[in-house]
Scaffold this motif. Structure first.
Motif, short mmCIF file in Angstrom:
data_model
loop_
_atom_site.label_atom_id
_atom_site.label_comp_id
_atom_site.label_asym_id
_atom_site.label_seq_id
_atom_site.Cartn_x
_atom_site.Cartn_y
_atom_site.Cartn_z
N SER A 45 5.47 48.54 79.62
CA SER A 45 4.67 47.27 79.66
C SER A 45 3.03 47.59 79.30
O SER A 45 3.08 48.65 78.73
N GLY A 46 2.46 46.52 79.27
CA GLY A 46 0.57 47.51 78.59
C GLY A 46 -0.21 48.78 79.05
O GLY A 46 -1.01 49.11 77.97
N SER A 47 0.25 48.92 79.97
CA SER A 47 -0.64 50.30 80.57
C SER A 47 0.12 51.41 80.01
O SER A 47 -0.89 52.52 79.95
N MET A 48 0.93 51.32 79.63
CA MET A 48 1.67 52.38 78.27
C MET A 48 1.04 52.26 77.35
O MET A 48 1.69 52.99 76.22
N ASN A 49 0.75 51.53 76.66
CA ASN A 49 -0.49 51.02 75.70
C ASN A 49 -0.73 52.69 74.36
O ASN A 49 -0.14 53.17 73.93
N ASP A 50 -1.49 53.35 75.10
CA ASP A 50 -2.26 54.79 75.45
C ASP A 50 -0.66 55.61 74.37
O ASP A 50 -1.61 55.90 73.79
N GLN A 51 0.21 55.66 76.12
CA GLN A 51 0.45 57.01 75.46
C GLN A 51 1.68 56.82 74.62
O GLN A 51 2.39 57.76 73.55
N TYR A 52 2.01 55.28 74.16
CA TYR A 52 3.28 55.28 72.36
C TYR A 52 1.91 55.60 71.47
O TYR A 52 2.61 56.38 71.03
N ARG A 53 0.60 55.08 71.53
CA ARG A 53 0.29 55.54 70.72
C ARG A 53 -0.32 56.56 70.09
O ARG A 53 0.00 57.32 69.02
N ASN A 54 -0.09 57.30 71.54
CA ASN A 54 -0.85 59.27 71.17
C ASN A 54 0.31 59.86 70.70
O ASN A 54 0.12 60.73 70.33
N PHE A 175 14.29 57.40 83.49
CA PHE A 175 14.06 56.07 83.91
C PHE A 175 12.21 56.93 84.10
O PHE A 175 12.12 57.25 84.64
N ILE A 176 11.80 55.76 82.70
CA ILE A 176 10.54 56.63 82.99
C ILE A 176 9.48 54.92 82.87
O ILE A 176 10.13 54.40 82.79
N SER A 177 8.27 55.90 83.51
CA SER A 177 7.51 54.21 84.03
C SER A 177 5.79 55.35 84.10
O SER A 177 6.05 56.40 84.69
N ASP A 178 4.53 54.37 84.20
CA ASP A 178 3.73 54.38 84.93
C ASP A 178 3.45 54.02 85.72
O ASP A 178 1.47 54.39 85.73
N GLY A 179 4.46 53.73 86.07
CA GLY A 179 3.56 52.96 87.54
C GLY A 179 3.53 51.92 87.81
O GLY A 179 4.00 51.17 86.71
N GLY A 180 2.32 51.07 88.40
CA GLY A 180 2.51 49.45 88.53
C GLY A 180 3.97 48.90 89.40
O GLY A 180 3.86 47.66 88.93
N VAL A 204 10.87 58.88 86.25
CA VAL A 204 9.97 60.46 85.92
C VAL A 204 8.76 59.22 85.87
O VAL A 204 8.72 58.47 85.22
N GLY A 205 7.82 59.87 86.50
CA GLY A 205 6.54 59.08 86.43
C GLY A 205 5.79 59.62 85.48
O GLY A 205 5.62 61.06 85.47
N ILE A 206 5.07 58.87 84.40
CA ILE A 206 4.46 59.98 83.72
C ILE A 206 2.87 59.17 83.59
O ILE A 206 2.64 58.66 83.07
N GLY A 207 2.15 59.90 83.99
CA GLY A 207 0.12 59.89 83.76
C GLY A 207 0.27 58.22 84.51
O GLY A 207 -0.54 57.65 83.50
N GLY A 208 0.96 58.07 86.01
CA GLY A 208 0.48 56.94 86.12
C GLY A 208 0.04 56.47 87.51
O GLY A 208 0.23 57.89 87.74
N SER A 209 0.35 55.63 88.27
CA SER A 209 0.04 55.27 90.08
C SER A 209 0.71 54.42 90.16
O SER A 209 1.56 54.08 89.88
#
Length: 265
Positions: A45-54, A175-180, A204-209
């Motif tokens: 999802s779009g909220s993961m953009n920075d985590q892909y990019r970095n 299952f990796i997700s940043d929430g939402g 596993v939640g990574i840097g989300g909410s």
């Protein structure tokens, strides 16, 4: 049999340290001799953009793959991406783990474009995984139209469970997700429905909410056995690798024991 560390020395020396740490965690939890299929799910999802990019998501791939190799001697890790829809990616392997998120199926930017990255839909990929491994169609959770604006009242099939399957080796889903998370009722229904199957869901939640239903698994009633777990971290680089492996598998042994007792595996 667990994979020999010699294979990492030969094919992926940069992962050798991680492979040793994964092996140590498996020994700690008495999982050395457990064989399992491992599947990997990435939030696109779009909220993961920075985590892909970095590069954080690529780091996740590189940490999970050695663990998968210890569980499954075919050294192939079936992988999915999801946002509003889902797609099956290539199996992660020794041949493609490097730069996987930037290159496979056009790379993560293409995944986001294809899958409508504005929205999270965990149930669509959970159903796809069950279809892949068991050729079963998870029922759609029925909802009554008598609630406010047609929402809020479940009915019909929310208490059904998946049909009994032949015993087979376990399946461990990471299952990796940043929430939402929005589809809370559907997620809970699929977790309950699949509790008779030889499948364990590790979220596993990574840097989300806003992890929604993922945070309530400990209190989820109506399951045949407890078949899921969730934890979250600020980022993949904020947690020591050994601790990450421990957290990923710490609930798996108790599920193994229950599944053996219930003749699921």
């Amino acid at each position: 049999m667990p994979i020999s560390l010699d294979k990492f020395e030969q094919k992926a020396p940069e992962l050798l340290s991680l492979a040793k740490k994964a092996k140590f965690s498996l020994s700690k939890y008495n999982l050395d001799d457990i064989q399992a299929d491992v599947a990997f799910v990435l939030d696109a999802s779009g909220s993961m953009n920075d985590q892909y990019r970095n590069g954080d998501v690529q780091k996740i791939v590189e940490r999970v793959f050695p663990l998968a190799c210890h569980f499954d001697d075919d050294n192939q890790m079936p992988t999915w991406a999801f946002a509003n829809s889902q797609q099956s990616l290539s199996d992660v392997s020794f041949d493609n783990f490097r730069e996987f998120v930037n290159t496979d199926n056009g790379g993560w930017k293409q995944w986001m474009s294809t899958l409508n990255s504005s929205y999270n839909n965990e149930p669509v990929v959970m159903r796809a995984i069950i279809k892949h491994f068991f050729n079963l169609d998870v029922p759609v959770l029925e909802k009554s139209s008598s609630g406010f604006l047609g929402f809020g009242k479940k009915s019909g099939n929310e208490n059904t469970l998946a049909p009994t399957q032949q015993k087979r080796k376990p399946i461990w889903i990471l299952f990796i997700s940043d929430g939402g998370v929005a589809h809370n009722d559907d997620i809970e229904f699929i977790i309950k429905w699949s509790s008779t199957l030889p499948i364990f869901w590790q979220f596993v939640g990574i840097g989300g909410s806003n992890y929604g239903a993922l945070e309530t698994f400990d209190n989820l009633q109506g399951r045949f056995i407890d078949n899921s777990d969730f934890f979250d971290v600020d980022s993949i680089t904020s947690i020591p690798e050994q601790e990450l492996y421990n957290k990923m598998i710490q609930e798996f042994p108790s599920w193994i024991k229950q599944a053996q007792t219930k003749n699921i595996i």
